[in-house]
Scaffold this active site. Structure first.
Site, PDB file in Angstrom:
ATOM      1  N   HIS A   1       5.725 -84.783 -11.991  1.00 12.04           N
ATOM      2  CA  HIS A   1       3.990 -85.742 -12.015  1.00 12.04           C
ATOM      3  C   HIS A   1       3.330 -85.317 -13.413  1.00 12.04           C
ATOM      4  O   HIS A   1       2.549 -86.455 -13.754  1.00 12.04           O
ATOM      5  CB  HIS A   1       3.606 -84.274 -11.311  1.00 12.04           C
ATOM      6  CG  HIS A   1       1.844 -84.102 -11.058  1.00 12.04           C
ATOM      7  ND1 HIS A   1       1.395 -85.148  -9.700  1.00 12.04           N
ATOM      8  CD2 HIS A   1       0.987 -84.443 -11.472  1.00 12.04           C
ATOM      9  CE1 HIS A   1       0.350 -85.441  -9.751  1.00 12.04           C
ATOM     10  NE2 HIS A   1       0.229 -84.755 -11.226  1.00 12.04           N
ATOM     11  N   GLU A   2       3.431 -84.305 -13.816  1.00 14.54           N
ATOM     12  CA  GLU A   2       2.710 -84.537 -15.130  1.00 14.54           C
ATOM     13  C   GLU A   2       3.502 -85.959 -15.889  1.00 14.54           C
ATOM     14  O   GLU A   2       2.895 -86.205 -17.162  1.00 14.54           O
ATOM     15  CB  GLU A   2       2.859 -83.266 -16.494  1.00 14.54           C
ATOM     16  CG  GLU A   2       2.372 -81.592 -15.653  1.00 14.54           C
ATOM     17  CD  GLU A   2       0.677 -82.802 -15.235  1.00 14.54           C
ATOM     18  OE1 GLU A   2       0.071 -83.216 -15.557  1.00 14.54           O
ATOM     19  OE2 GLU A   2       0.323 -82.212 -13.937  1.00 14.54           O
TER      20      GLU A   2
ATOM     21  N   HIS B   1       1.467 -88.804 -15.590  1.00 15.99           N
ATOM     22  CA  HIS B   1       0.609 -89.263 -15.838  1.00 15.99           C
ATOM     23  C   HIS B   1       0.776 -90.488 -17.608  1.00 15.99           C
ATOM     24  O   HIS B   1       0.093 -90.967 -17.887  1.00 15.99           O
ATOM     25  CB  HIS B   1      -0.569 -88.091 -16.211  1.00 15.99           C
ATOM     26  CG  HIS B   1      -1.285 -87.628 -14.793  1.00 15.99           C
ATOM     27  ND1 HIS B   1      -2.161 -88.636 -14.687  1.00 15.99           N
ATOM     28  CD2 HIS B   1      -1.614 -86.327 -14.911  1.00 15.99           C
ATOM     29  CE1 HIS B   1      -2.126 -86.981 -13.352  1.00 15.99           C
ATOM     30  NE2 HIS B   1      -1.647 -86.219 -13.743  1.00 15.99           N
TER      31      HIS B   1
END
Length: 228
Positions: free
Chosen positions: A100-101, A104
């Site tokens: 998920h990170e 980004h």
């Protein structure tokens, strides 16, 4: 009078319960799937690095940071920071959060519009969060509707930030899921648990946005009523 007081108490209880429920959901889901290893046995750090490399992103570092669920992507320093448990962990939860990170970081590399918009809103949102309540309270105490309205405007900037955060976070989760599957980091039977971790994390942002919108709506109604 009792009816309106009762409604206000219910409103306050809901305002407190919504974020607490979301946080509880995240913690319970994370706790459950942090005990289940992925078939790839990759650590969160390995997952992050692999996805970055597979997407041709070599200028973003992966670092360990203190705390629990303090994972984040720093666009200014080009760093994916993972909490110790996720940095070293080989669980479904660690893989999901790391991916998920990195989602980004991929957004940043592709200049994803909503991420750029959210970054541009940071100064206004930060100021709005810090001074809006002071202006609103001052407006109420001194009966100055202009201060009240100014407080609402500042609060609106903070609420807009919360709303723009939603597509940013959902998109990062979608990218994470796609990357985890396409790279073979997780297998078919691991997709559903991984998605549960990502969905639970998204609830915190939905809850924060909902509370922010409710509070802004309440103050707008108060302003309208006071100026009738």
């Amino acid at each position: 009078m009792f009816g309106s007081l009762g409604a206000y108490i219910i409103y306050i209880v809901l305002l407190m319960a919504i974020p607490l429920w979301a946080q509880s959901k995240v913690k319970n889901t994370y706790k459950k799937y942090s005990k289940k290893a992925t078939s790839s046995s990759m650590t969160g750090a390995d997952v992050a690095r692999k996805i970055l490399n597979d997407n041709g992103i070599y200028d973003v570092n992966v670092e360990e940071t203190k705390g629990t669920l303090t994972d984040h992507y720093d666009p200014k320093k080009k760093v994916v920071r993972l909490s110790s448990d996720n940095f070293h962990g080989q669980s479904m939860a660690s893989s999901a959060i790391a991916a998920h990170e990195v989602g980004h970081a991929i957004q940043d590399a592709e200049e994803y519009a909503f991420l750029k918009f959210r970054s541009a809103l940071v100064p206004a949102a930060s100021s709005g969060s810090n001074i809006s309540f002071f202006l609103i309270i001052a407006g109420l105490i001194f009966g100055v509707s202009e201060l009240f309205l100014l407080g609402i405007i500042f609060m609106s900037a903070a609420v807009l930030f919360q709303l723009v955060t939603l597509p940013v976070e959902f998109d990062a989760s979608n990218r994470a899921m796609g990357q985890l599957v396409s790279t073979g980091i997780i297998r078919n039977n691991e997709e559903r648990p991984t998605k549960k971790v990502l969905n639970a994390a998204a609830l915190t942002y939905v809850a924060a946005a909902l509370v922010a919108v409710l509070e802004l709506g309440r103050f707008i109604m108060m302003y309208l009523v006071s100026n009738e």
